[in-house]
Design an enzyme around this catalytic site. Sequence first.
Site, PDB file in Angstrom:
ATOM      1  CG  HIS A 101      -2.053  -1.656   1.227  1.00  0.00           C
ATOM      2  ND1 HIS A 101      -1.504  -2.473   2.069  1.00  0.00           N
ATOM      3  CD2 HIS A 101      -3.393  -1.363   1.285  1.00  0.00           C
ATOM      4  CE1 HIS A 101      -2.459  -3.236   1.576  1.00  0.00           C
ATOM      5  NE2 HIS A 101      -3.448  -2.785   1.605  1.00  0.00           N
TER       6      HIS A 101
ATOM      7  CG  HIS B  75      -6.625   1.601  -0.353  1.00  0.00           C
ATOM      8  ND1 HIS B  75      -6.078   2.360   0.285  1.00  0.00           N
ATOM      9  CD2 HIS B  75      -6.555   0.129  -0.307  1.00  0.00           C
ATOM     10  CE1 HIS B  75      -6.467   1.703   1.406  1.00  0.00           C
ATOM     11  NE2 HIS B  75      -6.278   0.308   1.325  1.00  0.00           N
TER      12      HIS B  75
ATOM     13  CG  HIS C  29     -28.315 -14.220  26.017  1.00  0.00           C
ATOM     14  ND1 HIS C  29     -29.453 -13.135  25.014  1.00  0.00           N
ATOM     15  CD2 HIS C  29     -27.703 -13.395  27.459  1.00  0.00           C
ATOM     16  CE1 HIS C  29     -29.098 -12.630  25.115  1.00  0.00           C
ATOM     17  NE2 HIS C  29     -28.098 -12.618  26.073  1.00  0.00           N
TER      18      HIS C  29
ATOM     19  CB  ILE D 188      -9.066   7.692  -1.377  1.00  0.00           C
ATOM     20  CG1 ILE D 188      -8.840   8.832  -1.634  1.00  0.00           C
ATOM     21  CG2 ILE D 188      -8.332   6.116  -1.810  1.00  0.00           C
ATOM     22  CD1 ILE D 188     -10.024   8.433  -3.011  1.00  0.00           C
TER      23      ILE D 188
ATOM     24  CD  GLU E 239     -20.715  -7.196  24.079  1.00  0.00           C
ATOM     25  OE1 GLU E 239     -21.323  -7.715  25.019  1.00  0.00           O
ATOM     26  OE2 GLU E 239     -20.359  -6.712  23.530  1.00  0.00           O
TER      27      GLU E 239
ATOM     28  CG  ASN F 273      -6.231   8.695   2.777  1.00  0.00           C
ATOM     29  OD1 ASN F 273      -7.365   8.362   2.315  1.00  0.00           O
ATOM     30  ND2 ASN F 273      -5.334   8.133   2.719  1.00  0.00           N
TER      31      ASN F 273
ATOM     32  CG  HIS G  71     -24.169 -16.162  32.472  1.00  0.00           C
ATOM     33  ND1 HIS G  71     -23.196 -16.078  33.346  1.00  0.00           N
ATOM     34  CD2 HIS G  71     -25.361 -16.142  33.146  1.00  0.00           C
ATOM     35  CE1 HIS G  71     -24.412 -15.083  34.280  1.00  0.00           C
ATOM     36  NE2 HIS G  71     -25.133 -15.594  33.616  1.00  0.00           N
TER      37      HIS G  71
END
Length: 672
Positions: free
Chosen positions: A29, A264, A473, A190, A411, A188, A461
């Site tokens: 890049h 890029h 859950h 982009i 989280e 930038n 849990h």
Amino acid sequence: MASRSVDELGVNTIRALAMDAVQQANSGHPGAPMGAAPMAHALWTRFFRHNPGNPEWPDRDRFVLSAGHASMLLYALLHLTGYDLPLTEIERFRQWESRTPGHPERHDTPGVELTTGPLGAGFAMGVGMAIAERFLAARYNRPGFPVVDHRVYGIVSDGDLMEGVASEAASLAGTLGLGRLIYLYDDNGISIEGDTDLAFREDVAARFRAYGWDVEEVPDGTDLEAIAEALARARDEEDRPSLIVVSTTIAHGSPNKAGTASAHGAPLGVEEVRLSKRALGWPEEPAFHVPEAVRAEMGARDRGRKQEAEWRALFEEYQSQHPELAAELRASLAGTLPGGWAEAIPSFEPGGSLATRAASGRVLNAMAGLLPTLVGGSADLAPSNNTYLEGYDDQGAELPGGRNLRFGVREHAMGNVVNGMALHGGVLPYAGTFLIFSDYMRPALRLAALQRVHAAFIFTHDSIGLGEDGPTHQPIEQLASLRAMPGLTVYRPADANETAACWRLAIARREPAALALSRQALPVLGPQEHVRAGAARGGYVLADAPGDRPPEVLLIATGSEVSLACAARDLLAARGIGARVVSMPSWEVFDEQPAGYREQVIPPAVGARLSIEAAATMGWHRYVGDRGEVMGLDRFGASAPGPVLFERFGFTAEEVAHRAARLIERDNRTTG
């Protein structure tokens, strides 16, 4: 080359090195390093405190390249300022065993503070570094002795700020008022697909002001003085984190690709590199050219050595006046555990029952007094995760020395913040949530494992035993998923004493650890010393066949299913069948044991083996072998009380005993 300032030469050296390295690798890049070179140069030459001769100097500033795809920007800076990164390594960019991998890797390159590449993750890890710096400063600094006195700087991209993890972390940083955190935003416009207007039109400056950040704006990303002035103002802002929005042009200097998405993530091309160098007034040959004036001006070894020497002199005086604090700080920075810490971990008397999440909370609080830099919290679940350190303050702008972190329902950021704290050094961080929500932080867990951070992730849990909350859950595939991750040690203790043993390993082994803990109460097994010693080896014989006779069947289980296996053993004994119960709280630790020990626990001669775990069956076949069976749950759960779910899904002592007896019969027929 026409006469020009050394600053301009330095900026263009960074650009040229990026172009040449990406072109030679035919991969990478180039655009971001070319556009961000001025801001990086201004930061590293005028503000950044570091010692290239000692990349681990404790009071150095930290640099976060959250836009890890722009790695050549960082490698150029490290080479030019004097780190042990010779030009030959720049020439080997993205090649096998080079010290210049495609994205920065913490353990590969001197001076790289953290592994980045997954966008937004570096942003959040930098927040963790700033929390660690402030906590240590609050605990150890004394009037006249700012022995912890550094900042966290970084460069972030449009892509970073699109990611949700950066938004989570930015909100938390603003709430905490992390004034030592300063990010330069390479605006930038982009991304890979084209102009960011395709998907990203928000007012970033307004968003960060709403988060509680100080925001500076530099409309011309080539204006070194304007960038420096903005950095100076941000450095003086002690009460809020700072974002400096710098408007840049991707691939600045490229006649045909500047400002376009084509620059890029692909080499400019041989001809475009030649034209770009010409446009910048740079020699077209040789490649990887570095003017001696730039080396002399950007080289930071002498300055860094002087800064570190001044700090060490300050620390020596601090040590003479505050010897206990100095010794504690030295030990914390070195990761040395204080004597007697493990003995503080409580034991639990057999006969009662206690959820392993509750046992974990007791262990945490018992260790807190002897581990002064144990710091952490939960994603808004402290009462459920049992992660709160009683008697200690909450971390915040008003109480920077607080040991309880309130992460909020964030989280993904929480996982990366904890990674950043661990990478900063000096603290023992932990984080908690429900096991099902480990999915929200899986990218952070992967980075924890990749970087080998010393951190604990508490997941409560841990099964269908949580009951009525239902399948959204109830974790099913999460244990298998975590165990599949290289470098992460997973613990699923069967009772309170195994929990204590697993915590001891999590602290002592200096690696990322995931503890899967029960919501429901589990019987406390015994004898307690046998349980703790066995759990410390990852797997052990908890209860053998009655009468000391060889076992006919092995019942191998983890967590809440271990007591189920014990009950099934008793049912089998009543039928004259000898069953051995093997508790295996950690596959990873068990697999590290000598082959002789593992074969003693799981004898190769006993082919009838039944593993029992109320979760996905994936992975268990390695322990039960071709003649054994896996008893698990390869479907989602349901909403009902936990005991009802265990019964409905067949996790009863009677069903375990039935399957074990059937397995013995089949094995006897097979072996003749």
